[in-house]
Design a protein around this motif. Structure first.
Motif, PDB file in Angstrom:
ATOM      1  N   ASN A 435       0.867  -1.179   0.000  1.00  0.00           N
ATOM      2  CA  ASN A 435       0.000   0.000   0.000  1.00  0.00           C
ATOM      3  C   ASN A 435       0.901   1.225   0.000  1.00  0.00           C
ATOM      4  O   ASN A 435       1.523   1.550   1.004  1.00  0.00           O
ATOM      5  CB  ASN A 435      -0.907  -0.006   1.230  1.00  0.00           C
ATOM      6  CG  ASN A 435      -1.870   1.164   1.209  1.00  0.00           C
ATOM      7  OD1 ASN A 435      -1.711   2.099   0.434  1.00  0.00           O
ATOM      8  ND2 ASN A 435      -2.883   1.103   2.064  1.00  0.00           N
ATOM      9  N   PRO A 439      -0.868   8.167   4.165  1.00  0.00           N
ATOM     10  CA  PRO A 439      -1.089   9.609   4.304  1.00  0.00           C
ATOM     11  C   PRO A 439       0.216  10.399   4.312  1.00  0.00           C
ATOM     12  O   PRO A 439       1.287   9.849   4.593  1.00  0.00           O
ATOM     13  CB  PRO A 439      -1.783   9.726   5.673  1.00  0.00           C
ATOM     14  CG  PRO A 439      -2.289   8.378   5.992  1.00  0.00           C
ATOM     15  CD  PRO A 439      -1.399   7.407   5.307  1.00  0.00           C
ATOM     16  N   LEU A 457      -1.836  -3.741   0.670  1.00  0.00           N
ATOM     17  CA  LEU A 457      -3.067  -3.228   0.082  1.00  0.00           C
ATOM     18  C   LEU A 457      -4.330  -3.924   0.572  1.00  0.00           C
ATOM     19  O   LEU A 457      -5.420  -3.467   0.335  1.00  0.00           O
ATOM     20  CB  LEU A 457      -3.006  -3.401  -1.437  1.00  0.00           C
ATOM     21  CG  LEU A 457      -2.356  -2.271  -2.227  1.00  0.00           C
ATOM     22  CD1 LEU A 457      -2.294  -2.654  -3.683  1.00  0.00           C
ATOM     23  CD2 LEU A 457      -3.128  -0.977  -2.048  1.00  0.00           C
TER      24      LEU A 457
HETATM   25  C1  NAG Z   1      -3.813   2.099   2.106  1.00  0.00           C
HETATM   26  O1  NAG Z   1      -3.571   2.713   3.366  1.00  0.00           O
HETATM   27  C2  NAG Z   1      -4.368   3.844   3.650  1.00  0.00           C
HETATM   28  C3  NAG Z   1      -3.986   4.348   5.002  1.00  0.00           C
HETATM   29  O2  NAG Z   1      -2.646   4.279   5.232  1.00  0.00           O
HETATM   30  C4  NAG Z   1      -5.819   3.496   3.612  1.00  0.00           C
HETATM   31  O3  NAG Z   1      -6.619   4.650   3.801  1.00  0.00           O
HETATM   32  C5  NAG Z   1      -6.179   2.856   2.289  1.00  0.00           C
HETATM   33  O4  NAG Z   1      -7.485   2.396   2.328  1.00  0.00           O
HETATM   34  C6  NAG Z   1      -5.249   1.669   2.039  1.00  0.00           C
HETATM   35  N1  NAG Z   1      -5.545   1.141   0.721  1.00  0.00           N
HETATM   36  C7  NAG Z   1      -5.895  -0.133   0.536  1.00  0.00           C
HETATM   37  C8  NAG Z   1      -6.322  -0.488  -0.839  1.00  0.00           C
HETATM   38  O5  NAG Z   1      -5.843  -0.960   1.433  1.00  0.00           O
END
Ligand code: NAG
Length: 870
Positions: A435, A439, A457
C-alpha cells in the motif's frame, strides 16, 4: 548527452491520430532557409500560401474542437524566417524578402492579430534570410541578410553591431545558427569581439542549403549539409579545435534540405526531412519545428514533440520514453530546462555577460491533498507560472548555480558526498501488494537495524514485516503479516525495543505489536496493547528519544497526547492547535516537543510544564504538508514545507525564539510531495526527499549564513515510495560511510549508503565520525521522565580498534582530504566530455544498439521498460 542515450534508443514515436492533426492549413511552398514553422508554448506560426502572410494557430486545442487558423499579414514580400522569443511566448519576429525585420505582439488565443508590427527594423540592403532570438539575453535578435549578420536590441529598436561581414555562425553565448550559401566555410564569431576574432574552416563540400546549430552551452557545433556525393550529411565540430570536424556522418541522398532540431536538455537530435516523410504519408513536408520543452506532456514521458508542416496539415509527432509507471513524474527524463526568464538584459549581454540560461524545473500541479502519486491528465509548467530557481538564502538546485556557489561561498566537507545503491545481493525483491498511498504524515514504511514494516493493500490494515538479515527474493506465496484490523495512519518502531512496533490506526486507536525474535513466522492477530483516548483518526506518532515506554501522537481531534505504554494510559494531552498537525518532533534531550501545523504555526511545548505551547511562531504558508526536525545540538528547528506558491522550502528557526520567525529560508524546488527530513546530528547533514521523488537533497546545516550548504544529491531513475535512514552503527566507517538508508521501490527494498570520498581511507576519519549518541538505549524510565528527571544518552566512539584517527596521522604522511576533482563524475575533464559526446553522437547517428559504457550505470532498470524501440 550520454545520460540520455539509453532513453533515446528506446524512444517511441507516436503516430498521431488524425484527429490530432491541425487541418485547414494551406502551407506556402516558400524556398528559404527558415524552418517554415515555429512554436512557442502557446502558438504555432507557419508560412501560409500567400506571400507575406503567416498562419497563426494555438498550440493547444482549447475545447477539443477545431482550431481556428488566423492570418498575420506581416510583410509585402515572402516571409523568409521567423522566431518566437524564448522569454515571451507571444512575441514573434519575422524577416522578409522585403528587406525588413518586424516584431509582433500576438494574442494568447492566436486570434485578433495586430494590424501592424510593434517594431520594424531595417531595411537591410537585401532580403533578410535568417532570424534568431538570443537564448539567454532578453530582446537580442540576430538577423542574417546577404553576407551580413546584425545583432539587434529589439527594445531599443537599434542594431548593436555595425554590420559584420561574412559571419556564418555567431559565438556560443549567442547560440545562433546562421548560414550563408555563398560561402562553403563555417565561421565562428563573437559579435561583441573584434571581427578579426573569427575562426573559419571548410564546412560541407557542396554549397547547397546547410544548417548550423550550437549544442547548447557546450563548445560543440553541429552542421547539416551536403557532401560531394550530394548526400545529406551531419558533422560535429569542436570549436576549440576547429580545423576539422570531429565526426561526419552521411544520412541519405535525398535532395531536400534537412532541418536539424536539437533539444539541449536531452541531446536529442531530430533531422527533419526524409525521416519525417517516412512516417507520415500525407503530403510533402514543408517544414518542421520542435515544441518548446515547457509545453510537453511530462507526465506522459513526452520528451520531444515535432510539428511537421505539410501542404494541408500540421502533424504533431510525439517522442515518448516508454515507462511502465506513467502516473509519476520521471525526473531523470526531464532535467532542468531553460526557463522563460532571461538571464541577462540585452545591455548586460552586450557588455560581456555570458550567463547560462536560468533553469526551470518541470512543475506538476497536483490537487492539494495529493500524495504525489495521483495523476493529472496533463502537466505542464505554464510559462507564466514557471518560477525560475530562486535563491532566497543563497542556495538553489541547478547544478550550474550549485557549482557557482561552491566556488564563491563557504562549502561543506560533505559537498562531494556520494549516495550509492548497494549490491543486488542486499536487496529484498519480489515485494507484492504494497500500500503505497499512505497519508502525507506517514513516511510510507519504517525500519530499524533489524527489520522493516510496510503496509499492504489488503483490507484490514495488514502490515508485512521483513527481516534485513534475509535479503533476496520473497516467495510468491503470501507472507505472514500483522493484522492491524484498521487502515494504518502512521507507524514506528520503538527505538529501545527492536521487536516492538506502534501502529496508529484510522480508528483513533494505537496498537502496540510485538514481533517474535527472528521475525514474523505466522499471522499476528493480537496486539500487545491498545491505546485508547483520541476521538478521531491519528496523523502521526513518535517515540520519546530518551525515556522508555513514552509515545506521543497527534490526531484529527487537534490534540497531541503522550502515552505511557506500561500502563497503556494517556498521561498528557497537549492543546492549542487549530488545524491539521503535519508533524511533531521531540527535542534530542526529550524535554520539548515541536509541531508544525496547517494553521501556519510552528509550536513548541514543554509537555511536563504546560499543556499549552510555550512558544509559537510563523510556519510555512503552504497547506500541502510540512515536517519538523531538531537540528544543531537541539538549539534549532528545521522545518520543510511549502510556500504560498507551492515551492518546497526549508526554514531554520532558533528554538528559543520561534516568534521571530525563521532565521533562514531556502527554496529547494517545485514538487508536490512534502520533503521528509532526516537529520544526522553527528555531521549536521540533513537528507530530504519526498515519497514519489527520485532525488534526495543533502545539505549541511550551519548556524551562520548561508545556513544551508548544498551537497551532492542522490538521484535514482525511478521514484522511491519511501526513504528511511538507519542508525549510525549500520555504517561502514572504514569506507567513510556516514549514513545508510533503505529505499522502498514498487516491489523491492534496497540499501543506499552515503560516503565521503577520502584518499587516506586507512585512517579513521574522526572529523566525520565524532562520538555518536547511543540513542537506541533508553536513558530514563517513563516514571523518571514523567516525574521531571532528565538524562543524557551514552556516547559511542565508532573508531575501529585497528585504525588510527586521521587527526593523528603521522605528519610526514601528506593527508589530502579530498580526492582529485576528476574522481567525481560531475566534474569531468574536457577530454572525458568530448569522449562521451562523441560516442553518444556516433551511437545515435550510426543507430547502433546499446554500445555505450554508460548504459551499464545510467538509465532505468530493464524491467521498467515496456519494450524496446528504435
Ligand atoms: C492504504 O492505506 C491507507 C492508510 O494508510 C488506507 O486509507 C487505504 O485504504 C489503504 N488502501 C488499501 C487499498 O488498502
Amino acid at each position: 548527452i550520454p545520460l540520455f542515450c539509453k532513453q533515446l534508443f528506446r524512444l517511441v514515436e507516436l503516430q498521431p491520430a488524425r484527429a490530432a492533426w491541425i487541418g485547414d492549413i494551406r502551407a506556402g511552398t516558400t524556398v528559404s532557409y527558415g524552418n517554415q514553422i515555429k512554436a512557442s508554448c502557446h502558438l504555432i506560426a507557419f508560412n501560409a500560401d500567400s506571400a507575406g502572410v503567416l498562419g497563426i494557430v494555438s498550440l493547444d486545442c482549447q475545447d477539443g474542437g477545431k482550431r481556428a487558423v488566423s492570418q498575420l499579414h506581416c510583410h509585402s514580400d515572402t516571409v523568409t524566417d521567423f522566431d518566437f522569443s524564448p522569454f515571451d511566448q507571444l512575441l514573434l519576429a519575422t524577416g522578409s524578402a522585403d528587406k525588413t525585420v518586424k516584431v509582433w505582439c500576438l494574442s494568447e488565443n492566436g486570434q485578433d492579430l495586430p494590424a501592424s508590427a510593434g517594431v520594424i527594423l531595417g531595411p537591410e540592403g537585401c532580403q533578410v534570410d535568417m532570424l534568431q532570438f538570443h537564448s539567454t539575453a532578453d530582446g537580442v535578435l540576430a538577423s542574417g541578410a546577404g553576407r551580413r549578420v546584425k545583432i539587434w536590441d529589439v527594445a531599443q529598436q537599434q542594431s548593436l553591431t555595425g554590420s559584420a561581414p561574412e559571419m556564418l555562425a555567431v559565438h556560443k553565448p549567442l547560440v545562433v545558427s546562421l548560414f550563408f550559401p555563398q560561402d562553403k566555410k563555417l565561421r565562428i564569431f563573437d559579435p561583441r569581439a573584434k571581427p578579426t576574432a573569427s575562426q573559419s574552416v571548410q564546412g560541407h563540400e557542396n554549397n547547397k542549403d546547410s544548417r548550423l546549430i550550437w549544442m547548447d552551452a557546450s563548445d560543440y557545433l553541429l552542421s547539416v549539409g551536403f557532401n560531394q556525393m550530394r548526400e545529406r550529411e551531419v558533422k560535429l565540430w569542436d570549436t576549440r579545435r576547429f580545423s576539422h570536424s570531429l565526426l561526419s556522418c552521411a544520412l541519405d541522398s535525398s535532395s531536400g534540405a534537412a532541418i536539424p532540431l536539437f533539444d539541449t536538455d536531452t541531446g536529442l537530435l531530430v533531422v527533419a526531412g526524409k525521416v519525417i516523410n517516412q512516417c507520415v504519408t500525407e503530403g510533402k513536408t514543408q517544414g518542421a519545428a520542435l515544441v518548446p520543452k515547457l509545453a510537453l506532456d511530462v507526465m506522459a514521458c513526452e520528451v520531444a514533440r515535432v510539428l511537421q508542416l505539410t501542404d494541408s496539415f500540421i502533424v504533431p509527432i510525439s517522442y515518448t520514453v516508454p515507462r511502465k509507471s506513467v502516473q509519476e513524474f520521471h525526473e531523470d527524463l526531464f532535467p532542468d530546462s531553460a526557463g522563460t526568464l532571461p538571464s541577462a538584459s540585452s545591455q548586460e549581454w552586450w557588455a560581456g555577460d555570458n550567463k547560462q540560461p536560468s533553469l526551470t524545473h518541470h512543475v506538476v500541479l497536483f490537487p492539494q491533498d495529493g500524495s504525489g502519486l495521483s495523476s493529472p491528465s496533463s502537466s505542464l509548467t505554464s510559462p507564466s507560472m514557471a518560477p525560475s530557481v530562486s535563491t532566497t538564502s543563497g542556495f538553489a538546485s541547478s547544478s550550474s548555480q550549485r557549482s557557482l556557489q561552491s566556488i564563491l561561498g563557504p562549502s561543506s566537507k560533505f559537498r562531494h558526498a556520494q549516495g550509492t545503491v548497494l549490491h543486488r545481493d542486499t536487496h529484498i525483491t519480489n515485494l507484492k501488494g504494497l500500500n503505497l498511498t499512505t497519508p502525507g504524515e506517514c513516511n510510507g514504511f519504517c525500519a530499524n537495524q533489524q527489520r522493516l514494516a510496510v503496509p499492504l493493500l489488503s483490507a484490514g490494515g495488514q502490515i508485512a514485516i521483513l527481516e534485513l538479515s534475509k535479503p533476496g527474493r520473497l516467495p510468491d506465496t503470501s507472507i505472514p503479516t500483522i493484522q492491524n484490523g484498521t487502515p494504518v495512519a502512521d507507524f514506528c518502531w520503538d527505538p529501545f525495543d527492536l521487536q516492538r512496533l506502534a501502529v496508529a490506526g484510522e480508528d483513533a486507536k494505537i496498537r502496540i505489536w510485538r514481533i517474535p525474535p527472528g521475525g514474523l513466522q505466522k499471522m499476528l492477530l493480537e496486539p500487545e496493547a491498545v491505546l485508547r483516548g483520541h476521538t478521531e483518526k491519528i496523523y502521526s506518532i513518535q517515540f520519546h528519544p530518551q525515556a522508555a515506554d513514552i509515545l506521543a501522537s497527534s490526531s484529527y481531534d487537534m490534540t497531541v497526547r503522550i502515552w505511557d505504554l506500561r500502563t497503556k494510559q494517556e498521561v498528557l494531552c497537549l492543546k492549542g492547535h487549530t488545524d491539521q498537525i503535519f508533524s511533531l518532533a521531540w527535542s534530542p534531550d526529550g524535554r520539548k516537543l515541536a509541531t508544525v501545523s496547517k494553521d501556519g504555526r510552528v509550536r513548541l511545548y514543554k509537555p511536563r510544564q504546560s499543556l499549552e505551547p510555550e512558544q509559537d511562531g510563523p510556519g510555512p504558508e503552504g497547506s500541502r504538508g510540512a515536517r519538523v526536525v531538531w537540528a544543531c545540538g537541539g538549539h534549532y528547528l528545521l522545518v520543510s514545507g511549502f510556500d504560498s506558491r507551492s515551492e518546497r522550502q526549508l526554514y531554520l528557526y532558533k528554538a528559543d525564539s520561534l516568534s521571530a520567525g525563521p532565521i533562514a529560508v531556502g527554496t529547494v524546488d517545485v514538487s508536490p510531495s512534502t520533503l521528509i527530513p532526516f537529520y544526522d546530528e553527528d555531521t549536521s547533514v540533513v537528507f530530504l526527499t519526498g515519497k514519489g521523488d527520485t532525488r534526495v537533497f543533502v545539505y549541511e546545516i550551519v548556524t551562520e549564513a548561508p545556513f544551508f550548504l548544498e551537497c551532492n544529491s542522490f538521484s535514482s531513475s525511478d521514484p522511491h515510495k519511501g526513504f528511511v535512514f538507519l542508525p549510525k552503527t549500520t555504517c561502514n566507517v572504514r569506507e567513510v560511510e556516514f549514513a545508510r538508508a533503505l529505499r522502498l521501490r514498487q516491489s523491492s527494498v534496497e540499501p543506499v549508503v552515503f560516503k565521503v570520498p577520502r584518499v587516506k581511507k586507512e585512517f579513521f576519519q574522526d572529523d566525520i565520525f565524532p562520538p555518536t549518541t547511543v540513542w537506541w538505549e533508553p536513558a530514563l524510565t517513563a516514571t523518571a521522565w514523567l516525574t521531571g528527571s532528565n538524562a543524557q544518552h551514552q556516547m559511542l566512539n565508532l573508531q575501529p580498534k585497528d585504525m588510527t584517527p586521521v587527526s593523528e596521522a603521522p605528519k610526514d604522511v601528506p593527508v589530502r582530504k579530498y580526492a582529485p576533482s576528476s574522481v567525481y563524475l560531475e566534474e569531468k575533464s574536457d577530454e572525458q566530455k568530448k569522449e562521451e559526446l562523441l560516442s553518444a553522437m556516433v551511437a545515435k547517428l550510426g543507430n547502433r544498439e546499446d554500445p555505450l559504457p554508460q548504459d551499464s550505470f545510467e538509465g532505468v532498470d530493464e524491467d521498467e521498460w515496456v519494450g524496446r524501440h528504435g
